[in-house]
Design a protein around this motif. Sequence first.
Motif, PDB file in Angstrom:
ATOM      1  N   TYR A 102       2.565   4.986   2.035  1.00 47.94           N
ATOM      2  CA  TYR A 102       3.307   4.000   1.251  1.00 47.94           C
ATOM      3  C   TYR A 102       2.792   2.594   1.522  1.00 47.94           C
ATOM      4  O   TYR A 102       2.140   2.318   2.534  1.00 47.94           O
ATOM      5  CB  TYR A 102       4.799   4.087   1.566  1.00 47.94           C
ATOM      6  CG  TYR A 102       5.161   3.664   2.971  1.00 47.94           C
ATOM      7  CD1 TYR A 102       5.151   4.595   4.014  1.00 47.94           C
ATOM      8  CD2 TYR A 102       5.485   2.346   3.276  1.00 47.94           C
ATOM      9  CE1 TYR A 102       5.460   4.216   5.313  1.00 47.94           C
ATOM     10  CE2 TYR A 102       5.781   1.959   4.569  1.00 47.94           C
ATOM     11  CZ  TYR A 102       5.765   2.906   5.585  1.00 47.94           C
ATOM     12  OH  TYR A 102       6.059   2.507   6.866  1.00 47.94           O
ATOM     13  N   PHE A 141       8.615  15.275  -4.189  1.00 47.44           N
ATOM     14  CA  PHE A 141       8.385  13.852  -4.429  1.00 47.44           C
ATOM     15  C   PHE A 141       8.681  13.051  -3.170  1.00 47.44           C
ATOM     16  O   PHE A 141       9.765  13.168  -2.596  1.00 47.44           O
ATOM     17  CB  PHE A 141       9.295  13.328  -5.546  1.00 47.44           C
ATOM     18  CG  PHE A 141       9.009  13.883  -6.899  1.00 47.44           C
ATOM     19  CD1 PHE A 141       9.613  15.046  -7.330  1.00 47.44           C
ATOM     20  CD2 PHE A 141       8.123  13.235  -7.756  1.00 47.44           C
ATOM     21  CE1 PHE A 141       9.359  15.561  -8.590  1.00 47.44           C
ATOM     22  CE2 PHE A 141       7.856  13.745  -9.025  1.00 47.44           C
ATOM     23  CZ  PHE A 141       8.474  14.906  -9.439  1.00 47.44           C
ATOM     24  N   CYS A 142       7.730  12.236  -2.791  1.00 44.23           N
ATOM     25  CA  CYS A 142       7.942  11.261  -1.737  1.00 44.23           C
ATOM     26  C   CYS A 142       8.460   9.983  -2.397  1.00 44.23           C
ATOM     27  O   CYS A 142       8.026   9.645  -3.513  1.00 44.23           O
ATOM     28  CB  CYS A 142       6.614  11.007  -1.019  1.00 44.23           C
ATOM     29  SG  CYS A 142       6.712   9.915   0.396  1.00 44.23           S
ATOM     30  N   ALA A 143       9.364   9.279  -1.746  1.00 36.62           N
ATOM     31  CA  ALA A 143       9.933   8.075  -2.351  1.00 36.62           C
ATOM     32  C   ALA A 143      10.289   7.071  -1.269  1.00 36.62           C
ATOM     33  O   ALA A 143      10.509   7.437  -0.106  1.00 36.62           O
ATOM     34  CB  ALA A 143      11.178   8.424  -3.171  1.00 36.62           C
ATOM     35  N   SER A 147      12.682   3.310  -0.663  1.00 41.40           N
ATOM     36  CA  SER A 147      13.684   2.432  -1.228  1.00 41.40           C
ATOM     37  C   SER A 147      13.740   1.138  -0.441  1.00 41.40           C
ATOM     38  O   SER A 147      14.058   1.140   0.747  1.00 41.40           O
ATOM     39  CB  SER A 147      15.061   3.086  -1.208  1.00 41.40           C
ATOM     40  OG  SER A 147      16.033   2.144  -1.635  1.00 41.40           O
ATOM     41  N   LEU A 161      14.828   3.455  -6.255  1.00 37.41           N
ATOM     42  CA  LEU A 161      13.924   4.424  -5.638  1.00 37.41           C
ATOM     43  C   LEU A 161      12.569   4.313  -6.322  1.00 37.41           C
ATOM     44  O   LEU A 161      12.492   4.257  -7.552  1.00 37.41           O
ATOM     45  CB  LEU A 161      14.458   5.852  -5.803  1.00 37.41           C
ATOM     46  CG  LEU A 161      15.601   6.271  -4.885  1.00 37.41           C
ATOM     47  CD1 LEU A 161      16.182   7.606  -5.343  1.00 37.41           C
ATOM     48  CD2 LEU A 161      15.129   6.378  -3.444  1.00 37.41           C
ATOM     49  N   PHE A 178       9.045   6.321  -6.605  1.00 38.90           N
ATOM     50  CA  PHE A 178       8.561   7.665  -6.342  1.00 38.90           C
ATOM     51  C   PHE A 178       7.043   7.760  -6.386  1.00 38.90           C
ATOM     52  O   PHE A 178       6.374   7.018  -7.120  1.00 38.90           O
ATOM     53  CB  PHE A 178       9.108   8.631  -7.407  1.00 38.90           C
ATOM     54  CG  PHE A 178      10.572   8.922  -7.287  1.00 38.90           C
ATOM     55  CD1 PHE A 178      11.506   8.166  -7.981  1.00 38.90           C
ATOM     56  CD2 PHE A 178      11.023   9.965  -6.501  1.00 38.90           C
ATOM     57  CE1 PHE A 178      12.862   8.439  -7.881  1.00 38.90           C
ATOM     58  CE2 PHE A 178      12.369  10.253  -6.394  1.00 38.90           C
ATOM     59  CZ  PHE A 178      13.292   9.484  -7.081  1.00 38.90           C
ATOM     60  N   TYR A 191      16.358   7.071 -14.686  1.00 37.44           N
ATOM     61  CA  TYR A 191      14.920   7.173 -14.462  1.00 37.44           C
ATOM     62  C   TYR A 191      14.291   7.905 -15.641  1.00 37.44           C
ATOM     63  O   TYR A 191      14.896   8.787 -16.239  1.00 37.44           O
ATOM     64  CB  TYR A 191      14.618   7.960 -13.187  1.00 37.44           C
ATOM     65  CG  TYR A 191      15.059   7.260 -11.923  1.00 37.44           C
ATOM     66  CD1 TYR A 191      16.382   7.336 -11.491  1.00 37.44           C
ATOM     67  CD2 TYR A 191      14.163   6.511 -11.174  1.00 37.44           C
ATOM     68  CE1 TYR A 191      16.797   6.681 -10.341  1.00 37.44           C
ATOM     69  CE2 TYR A 191      14.566   5.855 -10.013  1.00 37.44           C
ATOM     70  CZ  TYR A 191      15.890   5.950  -9.607  1.00 37.44           C
ATOM     71  OH  TYR A 191      16.294   5.298  -8.478  1.00 37.44           O
TER      72      TYR A 191
END
Lengths: 110, 115
Positions: free
Chosen positions: A25, A89-91, A93, A98, A100, B35
């Motif tokens: 990230y 899914f990696c996310a 915040s 969020l 993604f 979303y």
Amino acid sequence: GNSVTQMEGPVTLSEEAFLTINCTYTATGYPSLFWYVQYPGEGLQLLLKATKADDKGSNKGFEATYRKETTSFHLEKGSVQVSDSAVYFCALSPTDKLIFGTGTRLQVFP
Amino acid sequence: KAGVTQTPRYLIKTRGQQVTLSCSPISGHRSVSWYQQTPGQGLQFLFEYFSETQRNKGNFPGRFSGRQFSNSRSEMNVSTLELGDSALYLCASSLGTDFSYNEQFFGPGTRLTVL
């Protein structure tokens, strides 16, 4: 800005194999990190999360550790099952939304 | 406890039309966010509502709008539909507005096809 990069799929494994899905990230500040799972025909479900550096999130045999030094949050599971087949899914915040990654499809065969 | 519900589940529209999608959050949840999920762009944040007020908006044109009612139910509207609006639209609800600490519960989505 904030963004998430995760490995492209599909990842194809045999049952009981070891799973790693990489996620890195870019963020300003100290965001919380998440893994969500989407089973066919369903909405997203939170799998696990970590809110600060060195935290380890875990659920259903899956684990991920918040690594600030490598800006990573890799998902691991020691022994996958056919029922783990889904999109992951990696996310992150920063608090107000969020963000993604593109998702990684996992296919597990018996 | 009932989960997040979205109606309709599937929708087919033609270019230039408008569409309204509905989301009913989990009872007691006051935050609703939307979303868009497409194969090319992935999951992208549209907007978030809390107590009938839009708190945050993603990078989408003004054709995308929403609102929230006093019972926390939310609707999103897309006007002058384009082919590129074909997507799965997901709604999520949570107790509060801090996404870091308030788990987001997602609905099954509305699949919109624009012809």
